[in-house]
Design a protein around this motif. Structure first.
Motif, short mmCIF file in Angstrom:
data_model
loop_
_atom_site.label_atom_id
_atom_site.label_comp_id
_atom_site.label_asym_id
_atom_site.label_seq_id
_atom_site.Cartn_x
_atom_site.Cartn_y
_atom_site.Cartn_z
N GLY A 131 5.11 5.51 -4.70
CA GLY A 131 5.83 5.25 -5.94
C GLY A 131 7.30 5.04 -5.74
N ASP A 132 7.73 4.93 -4.50
CA ASP A 132 9.15 4.79 -4.17
C ASP A 132 9.30 3.71 -3.11
OD1 ASP A 132 11.75 5.01 -3.21
OD2 ASP A 132 11.76 7.20 -3.28
N ASN A 133 10.03 2.66 -3.43
CA ASN A 133 10.18 1.53 -2.53
C ASN A 133 10.83 1.94 -1.21
OD1 ASN A 133 9.62 -1.22 -2.14
ND2 ASN A 133 11.75 -1.73 -2.51
N ASP A 134 11.87 2.77 -1.26
CA ASP A 134 12.55 3.19 -0.03
C ASP A 134 11.66 4.03 0.86
OD1 ASP A 134 14.88 1.85 -0.77
OD2 ASP A 134 15.67 3.61 -1.84
N GLU A 135 10.94 4.96 0.27
CA GLU A 135 10.00 5.77 1.04
C GLU A 135 8.93 4.89 1.68
OE1 GLU A 135 9.80 9.02 1.80
OE2 GLU A 135 11.51 9.69 0.63
N ALA A 136 8.44 3.93 0.91
CA ALA A 136 7.40 3.02 1.41
C ALA A 136 7.92 2.21 2.59
CB ALA A 136 6.94 2.10 0.30
N LEU A 137 9.12 1.69 2.48
CA LEU A 137 9.68 0.92 3.59
C LEU A 137 9.85 1.78 4.84
CD1 LEU A 137 12.32 -1.23 1.68
CD2 LEU A 137 10.17 -2.01 2.69
N MET A 173 0.83 -1.19 0.00
CA MET A 173 0.00 0.00 0.00
C MET A 173 0.87 1.25 0.00
SD MET A 173 -3.00 -1.12 2.68
CE MET A 173 -3.30 0.55 3.08
N ALA A 174 1.90 1.24 0.83
CA ALA A 174 2.76 2.41 0.91
C ALA A 174 3.54 2.60 -0.38
CB ALA A 174 3.72 2.27 2.10
N ARG A 175 3.97 1.51 -1.00
CA ARG A 175 4.71 1.63 -2.26
C ARG A 175 3.81 2.18 -3.36
NH1 ARG A 175 5.69 -1.87 -6.53
NH2 ARG A 175 4.75 -3.57 -5.39
N THR A 176 2.58 1.75 -3.38
CA THR A 176 1.64 2.25 -4.37
C THR A 176 1.38 3.74 -4.14
OG1 THR A 176 0.59 0.10 -4.59
CG2 THR A 176 -0.68 2.00 -5.33
#
Length: 157
Positions: free
Chosen positions: A7-13, A1-4
């Protein structure tokens, strides 16, 4: 959900990690059955905060670029794009890529409702609790998300 959403994998993590830490710090005494909705509520709050920070940064970038374009040089970064890149592990499957793109085009609340209901398997009440809104709002956002996704993905499904 956070990656979607980002749009950024690092931000989502980072958002997920922060949500998990906040859950443990503030709600570890709660019954385990409540942890899922609480986690999603915290995560949605973190995503909204991320959107706000991004909007402020983008406003400042635009302001600086107009005012001091020559002086700022490399300090001003380009506005981040939120389209999933080709290096995403599911990029080989065009339908999944199209779904991700369709999800990303949805407004934040529609994204949240769709992801909580479909991908996380929450019922309307749990999603409403996680999103801090009424059950009617969840139903409305979910319906609109489905309608938009069906239109944008009719070539695949």
């Amino acid at each position: 959900m956070a990656r979607t959403a980002t749009g950024d994998n690092d931000e989502a993590l980072d958002l997920v990690q922060d949500a998990m830490l906040r859950l443990v710090k503030h709600y570890s005494a709660q019954p385990a059955a409540e942890w899922g909705p609480l986690f999603h509520r915290i995560l949605q709050s973190r995503i909204r905060d991320w959107y706000r920070r991004t909007q402020v940064r983008n406003r400042l970038r635009v302001w600086f670029s107009r005012r001091d374009a020559d002086e700022c040089g490399d300090i001003i970064e380009q506005q981040p794009h939120h389209n999933p890149g080709p290096d995403v592990s599911m990029a080989s499957n065009q339908a999944i890529v199209a779904l991700e793109a369709g999800l990303h085009k949805l407004p934040l609340r529609q994204q949240q409702a769709f992801l909580l209901r479909v991908w996380e398997g929450m019922n309307v009440a749990q999603a409403a609790h996680a999103m801090r809104c009424s059950e009617g709002s969840v139903k409305t956002h979910y319906f609109r998300a489905l309608r938009s996704l069906r239109e944008s993905l009719e070539d695949y499904w």
